[in-house]
Design an enzyme around this catalytic site. Structure first.
Site, PDB file in Angstrom:
ATOM      1  N   LYS A 198       0.840  -1.196   0.000  1.00 43.77           N
ATOM      2  CA  LYS A 198       0.000   0.000   0.000  1.00 43.77           C
ATOM      3  C   LYS A 198       0.878   1.251   0.000  1.00 43.77           C
ATOM      4  O   LYS A 198       2.089   1.184   0.202  1.00 43.77           O
ATOM      5  CB  LYS A 198      -0.922   0.007   1.221  1.00 43.77           C
ATOM      6  CG  LYS A 198      -0.185   0.095   2.556  1.00 43.77           C
ATOM      7  CD  LYS A 198      -1.151   0.096   3.727  1.00 43.77           C
ATOM      8  CE  LYS A 198      -0.397   0.205   5.054  1.00 43.77           C
ATOM      9  NZ  LYS A 198      -1.307   0.305   6.207  1.00 43.77           N
TER      10      LYS A 198
ATOM     11  N   TYR B 123      14.504  31.842   1.992  1.00 42.22           N
ATOM     12  CA  TYR B 123      13.381  32.574   2.570  1.00 42.22           C
ATOM     13  C   TYR B 123      13.632  32.930   4.034  1.00 42.22           C
ATOM     14  O   TYR B 123      14.145  32.121   4.803  1.00 42.22           O
ATOM     15  CB  TYR B 123      12.106  31.745   2.470  1.00 42.22           C
ATOM     16  CG  TYR B 123      11.603  31.557   1.062  1.00 42.22           C
ATOM     17  CD1 TYR B 123      11.056  32.614   0.347  1.00 42.22           C
ATOM     18  CD2 TYR B 123      11.674  30.311   0.451  1.00 42.22           C
ATOM     19  CE1 TYR B 123      10.588  32.442  -0.947  1.00 42.22           C
ATOM     20  CE2 TYR B 123      11.209  30.117  -0.846  1.00 42.22           C
ATOM     21  CZ  TYR B 123      10.670  31.183  -1.536  1.00 42.22           C
ATOM     22  OH  TYR B 123      10.216  31.011  -2.815  1.00 42.22           O
TER      23      TYR B 123
END
Length: 382
Positions: A39, A265
């Site tokens: 999965k 940033y």
């Protein structure tokens, strides 16, 4: 999926390591079916390539979370048995039958709704695994009476096959009595009814730590890919698992920050002296998270600090002067003792190794290694 890619960041996936780990579980439980859990895109590795390689190495049964994941495997030629561990909307039941996928029965009400939605055109069998809630508190039936009633409903329909029963351990990767109590509760409930072909309860931790002779199948997930579910499990077992994932980026540019200059940033890093930096074309959109600022990566054997904020698509590293564009940088390593191991990265991210792997996004090309052979999967260029 394309075998081309046009960026300098990618994952290396060692398929031989995955096959070796599968063999570990086959050896630990020689009389049980190893239901390989693929999965979440095989925990980030790529479910199609992993499932195909596992089939070549003896896998006969896979488990996924959703029907979409199961259909993806079918569309790419995976013919082995597949069980959906999650809940399928009852309206989509015909799709599961069409693709020969076994489903989880989480409740009596779900089963009744599912039966209503089987069209008269469907003549194929529908395989069902009943989920028992023995302490996890999520999906599943909690009492023996309801469990017996669900079996009786299934037996009323020739098209339905009671193929399996299972539960899920909540604390198998930790010390304590809860797992033993869950296992006993599971046995008690299953013993009160007819037994199906598959009885399973062991996840990776349960498969590594417990024998569970009552069961005839196991469901290893994270450990198939070479990772222990917890430090406790790693310390308790003598089994050697092989980590299978590397995350690599190549330097795209180097430059020098002068004293007083900042980068990225927020200007959270300011150079105090002339500083050589390398720009890596990878960021939090790829699964290398902002919190990795201040961690270290391997550049030509040097441990180099990630400086400034990790951006969506770029990461900045303080490097020795001799580093140049094109040099390879290891952000996640496939050696357990490496400073870039999945476990070290998970600790930095305040999470678990599962999440680190699952966060590695689909835009990263996966390069699969099988001995001397090399295969590339790029999901963006289908």
């Amino acid at each position: 999926m394309s075998d081309k890619y046009y960026r300098s960041a990618y994952m290396n996936v060692d398929l031989n390591a995955v096959a070796s780990n599968f063999k570990v579980f086959s050896t630990l439980h020689p009389n049980k079916t190893v239901m390989a859990v693929v999965k979440a895109n095989a925990y980030g590795l790529g479910s199609v390539k992993v499932a195909r390689h596992l089939m070549e190495n003896g896998a006969t049964f896979f488990a996924v979370a959703t029907l979409d994941e199961a259909i993806e495997l079918r569309m790419h030629g995976i013919t082995a048995k597949i069980l959906v561990l999650g809940v399928l909307p009852a309206k989509d039941i015909d799709k599961a039958i069409q693709h020969r996928v076994a489903l989880t029965v989480p409740s009596k009400q779900w089963l009744k709704e599912a039966i209503k939605n089987i069209s008269g055109e469907q003549e194929k069998k529908l395989w069902l695994h009943i989920k028992l809630d023995t302490g996890m508190g999520r999906l599943g039936i909690k009492d023996t009476k309801t469990y017996q009633e669900v079996i009786e409903i299934i037996q009323q329909y020739e098209q339905l096959v009671f193929e399996g029963v299972f539960t899920h351990f909540a604390c198998a990767d930790e010390p304590g009595d809860m797992t033993t109590e869950q296992y006993q509760r599971f046995k008690d409930m299953v013993n009160e009814a007819i037994k199906p072909e598959y009885i399973h309860c062991q996840n990776s931790a349960g498969s590594l730590l417990m024998d569970c002779q009552f069961c005839n199948a196991i469901r290893p997930g994270i450990s198939l890919y070479g990772y222990y579910p917890s430090e406790y499990v790693q310390q308790k077992v003598k089994v050697h698992l092989k980590p299978s994932v590397q995350l690599i980026a190549n330097v795209v540019q180097t430059k020098t920050l002068q004293a007083g200059e900042s980068v990225s940033y927020g200007a959270t890093y300011t150079a105090t002296d002339p500083t050589t930096i390398a720009l890596l074309p990878i960021g939090y959109a790829d699964g290398y998270l902002r919190i990795m600022q201040g961690s270290f990566v391997n550049v030509n054997g040097h441990q180099c600090e990630v400086i400034g904020r990790v951006c969506m698509d770029q990461t900045i590293v303080k490097v020795p002067d001799q580093v140049k564009a094109g040099d390879s940088v290891i952000l996640i390593d496939n050696h357990r003792e490496s400073p870039q191991s999945v476990e070290v990265v998970a600790e930095k991210q305040h999470t678990i190794n599962y999440e680190v792997l699952c966060n590695l996004s689909r835009r990263l090309p996966r390069i699969y290694h099988d001995g001397d052979q090399r295969f590339v999967t790029n999901e963006l260029l289908k």
